[in-house]
Design a protein around this motif. Structure first.
Motif, PDB file in Angstrom:
ATOM      1  N   MET A  42      35.912  38.616  36.228  1.00  0.00           N
ATOM      2  CA  MET A  42      34.453  38.653  36.199  1.00  0.00           C
ATOM      3  C   MET A  42      33.862  38.650  37.609  1.00  0.00           C
ATOM      4  O   MET A  42      32.672  38.512  37.780  1.00  0.00           O
ATOM      5  CB  MET A  42      33.906  37.454  35.404  1.00  0.00           C
ATOM      6  CG  MET A  42      34.388  37.401  33.964  1.00  0.00           C
ATOM      7  SD  MET A  42      34.039  38.898  33.027  1.00  0.00           S
ATOM      8  CE  MET A  42      32.280  38.836  32.956  1.00  0.00           C
ATOM      9  N   HIS A  43      34.703  38.741  38.602  1.00  0.00           N
ATOM     10  CA  HIS A  43      34.288  38.778  40.007  1.00  0.00           C
ATOM     11  C   HIS A  43      33.532  37.539  40.441  1.00  0.00           C
ATOM     12  O   HIS A  43      32.646  37.589  41.289  1.00  0.00           O
ATOM     13  CB  HIS A  43      33.541  40.064  40.326  1.00  0.00           C
ATOM     14  CG  HIS A  43      34.402  41.253  40.081  1.00  0.00           C
ATOM     15  ND1 HIS A  43      35.431  41.578  40.919  1.00  0.00           N
ATOM     16  CD2 HIS A  43      34.462  42.121  39.064  1.00  0.00           C
ATOM     17  CE1 HIS A  43      36.064  42.632  40.428  1.00  0.00           C
ATOM     18  NE2 HIS A  43      35.498  42.972  39.310  1.00  0.00           N
ATOM     19  N   GLU A  44      33.910  36.413  39.865  1.00  0.00           N
ATOM     20  CA  GLU A  44      33.332  35.142  40.290  1.00  0.00           C
ATOM     21  C   GLU A  44      33.730  34.818  41.723  1.00  0.00           C
ATOM     22  O   GLU A  44      32.965  34.192  42.448  1.00  0.00           O
ATOM     23  CB  GLU A  44      33.761  34.020  39.346  1.00  0.00           C
ATOM     24  CG  GLU A  44      33.198  34.176  37.950  1.00  0.00           C
ATOM     25  CD  GLU A  44      33.699  33.131  36.984  1.00  0.00           C
ATOM     26  OE1 GLU A  44      34.573  32.319  37.356  1.00  0.00           O
ATOM     27  OE2 GLU A  44      33.193  33.111  35.853  1.00  0.00           O
ATOM     28  N   THR A  45      34.903  35.266  42.127  1.00  0.00           N
ATOM     29  CA  THR A  45      35.319  35.074  43.515  1.00  0.00           C
ATOM     30  C   THR A  45      34.314  35.735  44.455  1.00  0.00           C
ATOM     31  O   THR A  45      33.979  35.189  45.502  1.00  0.00           O
ATOM     32  CB  THR A  45      36.723  35.654  43.741  1.00  0.00           C
ATOM     33  OG1 THR A  45      37.620  35.037  42.817  1.00  0.00           O
ATOM     34  CG2 THR A  45      37.212  35.431  45.147  1.00  0.00           C
ATOM     35  N   GLY A  46      33.825  36.901  44.061  1.00  0.00           N
ATOM     36  CA  GLY A  46      32.815  37.596  44.859  1.00  0.00           C
ATOM     37  C   GLY A  46      31.536  36.805  45.005  1.00  0.00           C
ATOM     38  O   GLY A  46      30.849  36.902  46.024  1.00  0.00           O
ATOM     39  N   ALA A  66      26.082  44.747  49.668  1.00  0.00           N
ATOM     40  CA  ALA A  66      26.975  45.871  49.989  1.00  0.00           C
ATOM     41  C   ALA A  66      28.433  45.423  49.998  1.00  0.00           C
ATOM     42  O   ALA A  66      29.315  46.138  49.504  1.00  0.00           O
ATOM     43  CB  ALA A  66      26.588  46.483  51.340  1.00  0.00           C
ATOM     44  N   THR A  67      28.700  44.246  50.538  1.00  0.00           N
ATOM     45  CA  THR A  67      30.066  43.719  50.545  1.00  0.00           C
ATOM     46  C   THR A  67      30.532  43.458  49.123  1.00  0.00           C
ATOM     47  O   THR A  67      31.650  43.835  48.742  1.00  0.00           O
ATOM     48  CB  THR A  67      30.151  42.431  51.380  1.00  0.00           C
ATOM     49  OG1 THR A  67      29.743  42.724  52.720  1.00  0.00           O
ATOM     50  CG2 THR A  67      31.561  41.866  51.397  1.00  0.00           C
ATOM     51  N   THR A  72      33.851  45.651  44.142  1.00  0.00           N
ATOM     52  CA  THR A  72      33.765  45.792  42.691  1.00  0.00           C
ATOM     53  C   THR A  72      33.772  47.259  42.265  1.00  0.00           C
ATOM     54  O   THR A  72      33.438  47.570  41.117  1.00  0.00           O
ATOM     55  CB  THR A  72      32.494  45.113  42.139  1.00  0.00           C
ATOM     56  OG1 THR A  72      31.344  45.695  42.760  1.00  0.00           O
ATOM     57  CG2 THR A  72      32.514  43.617  42.369  1.00  0.00           C
ATOM     58  N   ALA A  73      34.131  48.149  43.147  1.00  0.00           N
ATOM     59  CA  ALA A  73      34.233  49.585  42.864  1.00  0.00           C
ATOM     60  C   ALA A  73      32.880  50.203  42.499  1.00  0.00           C
ATOM     61  O   ALA A  73      32.801  51.177  41.764  1.00  0.00           O
ATOM     62  CB  ALA A  73      35.263  49.861  41.766  1.00  0.00           C
ATOM     63  N   TYR A  74      31.804  49.638  43.044  1.00  0.00           N
ATOM     64  CA  TYR A  74      30.456  50.143  42.810  1.00  0.00           C
ATOM     65  C   TYR A  74      30.251  51.419  43.622  1.00  0.00           C
ATOM     66  O   TYR A  74      30.588  51.481  44.801  1.00  0.00           O
ATOM     67  CB  TYR A  74      29.431  49.093  43.237  1.00  0.00           C
ATOM     68  CG  TYR A  74      27.994  49.500  43.055  1.00  0.00           C
ATOM     69  CD1 TYR A  74      27.322  49.182  41.885  1.00  0.00           C
ATOM     70  CD2 TYR A  74      27.296  50.174  44.053  1.00  0.00           C
ATOM     71  CE1 TYR A  74      25.993  49.530  41.706  1.00  0.00           C
ATOM     72  CE2 TYR A  74      25.963  50.531  43.878  1.00  0.00           C
ATOM     73  CZ  TYR A  74      25.319  50.206  42.704  1.00  0.00           C
ATOM     74  OH  TYR A  74      24.005  50.552  42.542  1.00  0.00           O
ATOM     75  N   ARG A  75      29.739  52.473  42.950  1.00  0.00           N
ATOM     76  CA  ARG A  75      29.368  53.696  43.671  1.00  0.00           C
ATOM     77  C   ARG A  75      27.860  53.901  43.668  1.00  0.00           C
ATOM     78  O   ARG A  75      27.261  54.252  44.664  1.00  0.00           O
ATOM     79  CB  ARG A  75      30.055  54.909  43.072  1.00  0.00           C
ATOM     80  CG  ARG A  75      31.539  54.934  43.321  1.00  0.00           C
ATOM     81  CD  ARG A  75      32.146  56.231  42.912  1.00  0.00           C
ATOM     82  NE  ARG A  75      31.879  56.485  41.510  1.00  0.00           N
ATOM     83  CZ  ARG A  75      32.485  57.400  40.783  1.00  0.00           C
ATOM     84  NH1 ARG A  75      33.393  58.172  41.310  1.00  0.00           N
ATOM     85  NH2 ARG A  75      32.181  57.557  39.511  1.00  0.00           N
ATOM     86  N   PHE A  82      32.718  47.333  38.523  1.00  0.00           N
ATOM     87  CA  PHE A  82      32.770  46.018  37.909  1.00  0.00           C
ATOM     88  C   PHE A  82      31.666  45.104  38.444  1.00  0.00           C
ATOM     89  O   PHE A  82      31.725  43.895  38.277  1.00  0.00           O
ATOM     90  CB  PHE A  82      34.145  45.386  38.147  1.00  0.00           C
ATOM     91  CG  PHE A  82      35.247  46.205  37.568  1.00  0.00           C
ATOM     92  CD1 PHE A  82      35.522  46.157  36.208  1.00  0.00           C
ATOM     93  CD2 PHE A  82      35.987  47.055  38.366  1.00  0.00           C
ATOM     94  CE1 PHE A  82      36.529  46.923  35.651  1.00  0.00           C
ATOM     95  CE2 PHE A  82      36.999  47.834  37.815  1.00  0.00           C
ATOM     96  CZ  PHE A  82      37.269  47.768  36.469  1.00  0.00           C
ATOM     97  N   SER A  83      30.690  45.712  39.085  1.00  0.00           N
ATOM     98  CA  SER A  83      29.572  44.947  39.628  1.00  0.00           C
ATOM     99  C   SER A  83      28.763  44.325  38.495  1.00  0.00           C
ATOM    100  O   SER A  83      28.607  44.915  37.430  1.00  0.00           O
ATOM    101  CB  SER A  83      28.674  45.867  40.452  1.00  0.00           C
ATOM    102  OG  SER A  83      27.573  45.173  40.960  1.00  0.00           O
TER     103      SER A  83
END
Length: 107
Positions: A42-46, A66-67, A72-75, A82-83
């Motif tokens: 769930m990208h909680e680390t992010g 941006a980071t 999260t492979a956001y384009r 996965f953002s």
């Protein structure tokens, strides 16, 4: 070894911020190295890294976002990877004064 989850679906924002405080304090006061990783995808680390980047490194919000997007492979809005908007809003809403006592620690 300690395992934490940043949030559950039903908790309040204050409870979420308390969880972030706990994790950041565990990192700051750990003896030796810390291995921080995501557990459920769930990208909680992010979120934790975003809070540290914002509050400890004083990075501007756009740089923090941006980071987060980069990992999260956001384009773009149509290809968000996965953002999670919830994660981004949590990072932006997190009040840095909650961890300002850690500035100058090993963080």
């Amino acid at each position: 070894m300690t395992h934490f989850s940043v949030w559950t679906d039903t908790q309040t924002q204050e409870a979420l911020f308390n969880n972030i405080d706990t994790i950041v304090n565990q990192i700051a006061y750990a003896q030796g190295s810390v291995h921080l990783h995501c557990y459920q995808g769930m990208h909680e680390t992010g979120v934790i890294f975003g809070v540290l980047q914002k509050c400890i490194q004083h990075a501007p919000d756009q740089e923090v976002i941006a980071t987060y997007h980069r990992y999260t492979a956001y384009r773009d809005k149509l290809h968000a990877g996965f953002s999670s908007n919830r994660n981004i809003q949590t990072i932006l809403a997190y009040p840095c004064e909650r961890i300002q006592h850690l500035v100058g620690s090993k963080l």
